[in-house]
Design an enzyme around this catalytic site. Structure first.
Site, PDB file in Angstrom:
ATOM      1  CB  SER A 122      -0.489   1.699   1.400  1.00  0.00           C
ATOM      2  OG  SER A 122      -1.288   1.917   0.257  1.00  0.00           O
TER       3      SER A 122
ATOM      4  CB  ILE B 271      -7.343  -3.506   4.792  1.00  0.00           C
ATOM      5  CG1 ILE B 271      -6.117  -2.816   5.386  1.00  0.00           C
ATOM      6  CG2 ILE B 271      -7.835  -4.603   5.738  1.00  0.00           C
ATOM      7  CD1 ILE B 271      -6.346  -2.176   6.730  1.00  0.00           C
TER       8      ILE B 271
ATOM      9  CB  ALA C  20      -2.526  -3.390   4.053  1.00  0.00           C
ATOM     10  CB  CYS C  21      -3.479   2.262   3.820  1.00  0.00           C
ATOM     11  SG  CYS C  21      -3.706   2.789   2.120  1.00  0.00           S
ATOM     12  CG  ASP C  22      -9.862   2.897   4.686  1.00  0.00           C
ATOM     13  OD1 ASP C  22     -10.304   1.785   5.010  1.00  0.00           O
ATOM     14  OD2 ASP C  22     -10.588   3.883   4.521  1.00  0.00           O
TER      15      ASP C  22
END
Length: 604
Positions: free
Chosen positions: A406, A432, A398-400
């Site tokens: 990701s 996320i 998970a990333c922004d």
């Protein structure tokens, strides 16, 4: 980190930084899923409009409808969906039509307001009235409630929101143009570059600069705003400086990171290098200011958003006749960033850790905790939650934005898992904001984003890393997953021979055993050392005084006081005479086995 109590669980209180990140993610979350539509619009504009590479008036008729209707509708649809699923998406799309038809400019900012507003309104409406709907009237309620509410919001947008957004947009556009005219836009990078390193890059770029840039490009044909965050020059300069003047693993990995950052457009890959030495933020700022100043001085910009921020994407969105200006700005940004970063790295007198043994001890302690499903409490950035690897059913990076770093991190771990024979656990990536809490999840995030991921999925197992594209924790994850898989598959078959000596067909003499040896051969030395350490802890907790250590297969003693724990691979390299006294137990995996509890119970 501060914590607040709830009736069911303790959850971390949101910090100001987390709130800012969440707000920025909400903005970029409406743009990122629609980047492909922006790319399509930008390519059609760059290729087929008058003055493009292949002018075509018929194809160019697509440009205005896509700009005025398609893109704002898609943004509003996604914004509504973020709040209340498909019902929110539909109401958000209906609501945005009010600001679209009432305005003479592209309503990207209006879409970012009306989409979430429509989703929020239908969500609140349903919370009040859905439970009161009689059986058999559900479809009637669903269709008319969303339709009527959408109509009201569209009218509200037409008469209220549209004039406000138009006025605000005019004010912002005038301000931006004024800043550009006095050649002060470059100062924006003083704030943009630190924001990027704090993982607000998608929020700044796609949430703020891209909508403003699209509107500027619609009237001027190009916009420098698309380059403020996407310029790959500053990051490239920092990574090149690490290649020549860095130390240890940072220097060794810099060349590969530079290729990924510059050509792949994954800017997040250089953030950990800056975080390692925070003074390098000055290099990023210097490079960013130089690049933006050059772009504005040369009067250049891009037709549409370059996402990801790859030099390839930048050149694809460059207007005809502007390639030299763009490449000049990127080159100067990289050069200045490199010079400043080189000075900082050369003046740094600190040395890389040389105590390899201490490092290995720390690594083993970490691996030991993870093999037990334990780790650092969530109060420390949710580094590793207390869960069991046996329970992991799905892994999510998970990333922004749920793209870029990701996606690459998930690909790297998938490859490692496949080579280890782990094919039954899906490994995917997501933003996320799109995470949902469920059992059996292992969430891997960058350390800066762990708090937000924990808030979204408190029931999941969480691991935070410094760099999604290069972390030693991936090997540990694969090791622990492999051990858990083997334990689950072998548990039933192993229990039947817990008291059997596999080398001689007689029961084990537990009363004689004074030392338990975890036997390795060749490359299994690491797992045997770790297994011995884990077994020592179990013995200590059980109050047993038996020794435990790892030894080479050649060091085995013909003595019944030694119990040899070995795998089938090691067993094949062990030649035993018919009258040997060595007591052995074969296990599927040295790190953990159902046999160990039985063995410890029967030792003196």
């Amino acid at each position: 980190m501060d914590y607040v109590e709830t009736k069911s669980k303790t959850v971390p209180k949101k910090s100001l930084k987390t709130r800012v990140q969440k707000f920025g993610t909400s903005l970029s979350g409406m743009i990122m899923p629609n980047i492909s539509s922006l790319v399509a619009w930008g390519l059609i504009t760059a290729i087929f409009m008058a003055g493009g590479w292949i002018p075509n008036t018929h194809i160019a008729t697509l440009i205005t409808p896509m700009e005025i209707y398609l893109i704002p509708l898609l943004i509003a649809y996604v914004g509504g969906r973020m709040i209340d699923g498909e019902r929110g998406a539909v109401v958000g799309a209906i609501a945005v039509m009010g600001v679209i038809v009432g305005s003479k400019i592209p309503m990207f900012l209006g879409a970012m307001i009306m989409g979430p507003l429509g989703g929020w309104c239908i969500k609140k409406f349903d919370s009040f009235f859905r439970d009161k709907v009689k059986t058999g009237f559900e479809m009637l309620y669903d269709n008319f409630s969303s339709g009527i509410l959408g109509m009201i919001l569209a009218i509200f947008g037409l008469f209220v929101v549209d004039p406000l957004v138009t006025a605000g947009n005019s004010f912002i556009a005038t301000g931006v143009q004024w800043v550009i005219n006095i050649h002060m836009l470059a100062l924006a990078n003083i704030f943009i570059e630190p924001a990027k390193v704090l993982f607000l890059n998608n929020a700044v770029g796609n949430g703020i600069l891209v909508p403003l840039g699209i509107q500027q490009a619609a009237s001027a044909g190009k916009s420098v705003l698309f380059l403020l965050e996407a310029d790959p020059g500053p990051g490239l300069g920092i990574l090149l400086a690490y290649m020549f003047f860095g130390k240890g693993m940072a220097q060794a990995s810099a060349s590969g990171s530079a290729i990924i950052q510059f050509f792949g457009g994954i800017h997040e890959i250089y953030f950990p290098y800056v975080l390692m030495k925070p003074m390098l933020i000055l290099a990023a700022i210097a490079g960013g200011v130089t690049g933006t100043f050059t772009f504005t001085a040369l009067g250049t910009g891009l037709k549409a958003a370059a996402s990801p921020g790859s030099i390839i994407a930048v050149l694809l969105m460059t207007p005809k006749g502007n390639y030299l200006q763009i490449l000049t700005g990127v080159f100067l940004a990289a050069l200045v960033s490199f010079i400043v970063a080189a000075i900082i790295l050369k003046s740094d007198k600190s040395t890389e850790p040389t105590d390899v043994f201490a490092q290995k001890q720390a690594q083993m302690e970490q691996m030991k905790a993870e093999s037990k499903g334990e780790g650092v409490p969530s109060a420390q950035a949710a580094n590793e939650s207390v869960k069991k690897y046996e329970d992991v059913k799905k892994i999510i990076f998970a990333c922004d934005a749920g793209m870029g770093s990701s996606a690459m991190g998930a690909s790297i771990l998938r490859d490692k898992a496949k080579k280890a024979g782990i094919t039954n656990i899906p490994i995917t990536n997501a933003s996320i904001s799109n995470l949902t809490d469920e059992q059996g999840l292992l969430i891997i995030t960058q350390a800066e984003l762990s708090d937000r991921a924990l808030q979204k999925t408190p029931s999941a197992m969480h691991i935070s890393v410094d760099n999604l594209l290069n972390s030693p924790k991936y090997d540990q994850v694969v090791l622990n997953l492999n051990a858990a898989t083997q334990i689950n598959s072998a548990e039933s078959s192993e229990k039947k021979d817990l008291n059997e000596n596999k080398s001689a067909t007689v029961p084990l003499d537990y009363q004689a055993i004074k030392e338990v040896d975890f036997v390795y051969h060749g490359h299994t030395v690491g797992s045997s050392a770790m297994a011995a350490s884990l077994f020592k802890d179990r013995l200590k907790k059980a109050g047993k005084n038996t020794l435990a250590k790892n030894i080479n297969v050649s060091e085995l003693k013909d003595n019944k006081e030694h119990l040899a724990i070995l795998t089938a691979e090691v067993k094949d390299n062990l030649k035993l005479d018919s009258d040997n006294k060595i007591q052995t137990v074969k296990v599927e995996n040295l790190l953990d086995s159902p046999k160990y509890d039985y063995i410890i119970d029967h030792l003196n």
